[in-house]
Enzyme design. Structure first.
Site, PDB file in Angstrom:
ATOM      1  CE  LYS A  22      -1.369   2.099   3.674  1.00 16.93           C
ATOM      2  NZ  LYS A  22      -1.993   2.760   4.828  1.00 16.93           N
ATOM      3  CG  ASN A  23       2.536   2.571   3.559  1.00 20.03           C
ATOM      4  OD1 ASN A  23       1.437   3.123   3.454  1.00 20.03           O
ATOM      5  ND2 ASN A  23       2.963   2.055   4.698  1.00 20.03           N
ATOM      6  NE  ARG A  92       0.685  12.169   7.521  1.00 18.04           N
ATOM      7  CZ  ARG A  92       0.764  13.459   7.804  1.00 18.04           C
ATOM      8  NH1 ARG A  92      -0.319  14.131   8.116  1.00 18.04           N
ATOM      9  NH2 ARG A  92       1.919  14.100   7.759  1.00 18.04           N
ATOM     10  CB  CYS A 116      -4.398   6.056  11.551  1.00 23.13           C
ATOM     11  SG  CYS A 116      -5.046   4.599  10.738  1.00 23.13           S
ATOM     12  NE  ARG A 121      -0.147  10.304  10.885  1.00 22.16           N
ATOM     13  CZ  ARG A 121      -0.619   9.319  10.134  1.00 22.16           C
ATOM     14  NH1 ARG A 121       0.190   8.447   9.591  1.00 22.16           N
ATOM     15  NH2 ARG A 121      -1.914   9.200   9.916  1.00 22.16           N
ATOM     16  CG  ASP A 124       5.257  22.043  10.025  1.00 23.61           C
ATOM     17  OD1 ASP A 124       4.081  21.721   9.824  1.00 23.61           O
ATOM     18  OD2 ASP A 124       5.626  22.723  10.987  1.00 23.61           O
ATOM     19  CG  ASP A 305       3.444   1.245   9.970  1.00 26.56           C
ATOM     20  OD1 ASP A 305       2.915   2.071  10.731  1.00 26.56           O
ATOM     21  OD2 ASP A 305       3.537   1.420   8.746  1.00 26.56           O
ATOM     22  CB  ILE A 327       7.691   6.941  15.108  1.00 26.55           C
ATOM     23  CG1 ILE A 327       8.972   6.118  14.912  1.00 26.55           C
ATOM     24  CG2 ILE A 327       7.324   7.672  13.817  1.00 26.55           C
ATOM     25  CD1 ILE A 327      10.191   6.935  14.542  1.00 26.55           C
ATOM     26  NE  ARG A 397      -6.628   4.517   6.292  1.00 26.48           N
ATOM     27  CZ  ARG A 397      -5.480   4.686   6.949  1.00 26.48           C
ATOM     28  NH1 ARG A 397      -5.355   4.287   8.187  1.00 26.48           N
ATOM     29  NH2 ARG A 397      -4.454   5.268   6.363  1.00 26.48           N
TER      30      ARG A 397
END
Length: 428
Positions: A22-23, A92, A116, A121, A124, A305, A327, A397
């Protein structure tokens, strides 16, 4: 809302191929906007996040079809740089469109993205990176407008190796004039995959996978066909699920190097793992061992994750383990749900102290985010009795029909969908 019902206590067993990442697929789909033509992407999983991205691309004027695991995307008719707020709130990863739309249209209109609720997050680094390339940024409420008649290559240093910012800057810089260097870049495999995809379209990028990425701007790109890498988090999920249920599984279409930190952690817990080519075998016949300390950090270190998933395994371990999250500050929301299942976990600031228990017990629990939801499913597989996982849309998702995937490995899991209420009274 759908629910997952799990009858636990059965070891996972069997062989399964891993879905596409997915990512990796999401930024690659966004990067397709850099060309005018038909791009074909193979090994794209059928997920809610993918559906949202395709909906956004259609809203921008593209034609998109997702058949089996292949997406055919025609960007020729793309006409709008305005990403709709309703769709941005759903995911996101819609932020990935900033770089490509700015490079193609000279402007992009976006809103603060959703996704999520796992902690703050900020975007910037995305904005400052595009500014460094020559964009002017205007903010009004939650609306952000980026404009640039032309983008120019430059040296950019990221204060944190953000995956999204690295990828957005890469996508914007491929059509910029001159050379762009990204220092302290994120090193994730998905960034390497994006580099390969962009280079397949004619970009000139080197360095992905290291902390310095160099992009030589080109005048234009050409459409291509590309296959997405396997999903390392889905790979890790099934590895942990096999370990937690004392099962034995064979995972095909993997990249063991992408999960090397997880393999190291699982071996410390006493899990037998062998890797050969694109195949990973997991064998876990005994109770896992406690691990004194695990710390999440950017790739190639142990990934955030996988934190909630490995925590499930440690709840069943012999001894006391400590998990430190560095994180996201909001990523221990699953702890309360695991406690309801009999886990013994205490949270102290950004650390969780886990005292292993002999077994977990089925309960009704709620998925608060994608990975927490997957962790609760794994806990249900290992638990004694029935577990009901609510708010399954979070899990959808990132996992292509997780109940089918786990049923294929012998688990007793099913999805319950709400029955439409036909008892509504109408006035006659």
């Amino acid at each position: 809302m759908d629910k997952l019902v799990i009858e636990g206590g059965k070891p996972l067993s069997g062989t399964i191929a891993i879905q596409g990442a997915k990512n990796a697929a999401l930024p690659i789909l966004a990067a397709s906007m850099l060309v005018s033509g038909t791009v074909t992407i193979d090994h794209v999983p059928r997920l809610l996040d993918i559906d949202v991205m395709l909906s956004i691309l259609r809203d921008l004027g593209c034609k998109a079809e997702h058949t089996l695991d292949t997406v055919v995307l025609d960007t020729t008719t793309a006409h709008s740089p305005h990403v709709p707020e309703t769709l941005m709130r759903q995911m996101r990863s819609s932020i990935f469109l900033m770089g490509p739309l700015l490079a193609r249209f000279g402007e992009v209109h976006i809103y603060q993205p959703g996704g999520c609720a796992i902690g703050e997050r900020k975007i910037d680094l995305h904005l400052s990176g595009l500014q460094a390339l020559g964009a002017t940024i205007t903010e009004s409420g939650n609306r952000i407008i980026c404009q640039a008649d032309k983008l120019y290559g430059t040296d950019i240093h990221l204060s944190f190796p953000s995956v999204g910012a690295t990828e957005n800057i890469m996508m914007a810089a491929v059509l910029a004039e001159g050379r762009t260097t990204i220092n302290n870049a994120a090193r994730e495999p998905e960034i390497q995959d994006l580099q390969r995809f962009l280079n397949a379209m004619g970009a000139r990028i080197i360095g992905a996978g290291t902390d310095t990425i160099t992009i030589e701007g080109v005048e234009s790109l050409s459409p291509c066909r590309y296959q997405v890498i396997p999903d390392r988090i889905v790979t890790g999920t099934l590895m942990v699920a096999a370990a937690a249920t004392k099962g034995q599984v064979v995972l095909q279409n993997t990249n063991p190097s992408h999960v090397s930190s997880l393999i190291h952690v699982l071996r410390r817990a006493g899990v037998q793992i062998t890797a050969d080519g694109d195949i990973i075998k997991v064998n876990a016949a005994s109770r896992p061992k406690a691990i004194e300390r695990i710390v999440t950090n950017p790739y190639p270190a142990f990934p955030t994750d996988m934190q909630s998933l490995v925590m499930v395994l440690l709840t069943l371990a012999d001894g006391v383990s400590v998990m430190k999250e560095t994180i996201f500050e909001g990523r221990f929301k699953h702890v309360g749900e695991l406690t309801r299942m009999g886990a013994d976990i205490r949270v102290d600031m950004n650390a969780a102290i886990i005292r292993g228990v002999p077994r977990l017990y089925g309960a009704t629990v709620e998925a608060t985010d994608l990975r927490a939801g997957a962790a609760l499913v794994v806990a249900g597989l290992a638990a004694q009795g029935r577990t009901v996982v609510e708010q399954v849309h979070h899990i959808d998702r990132g996992y292509d029909r997780i109940e089918h995937m786990l049923s294929h490995l012998g688990s007793r899991i099913s999805r319950l969908s709400p029955v439409p209420d036909d008892r509504a009274v109408t006035n006659g």
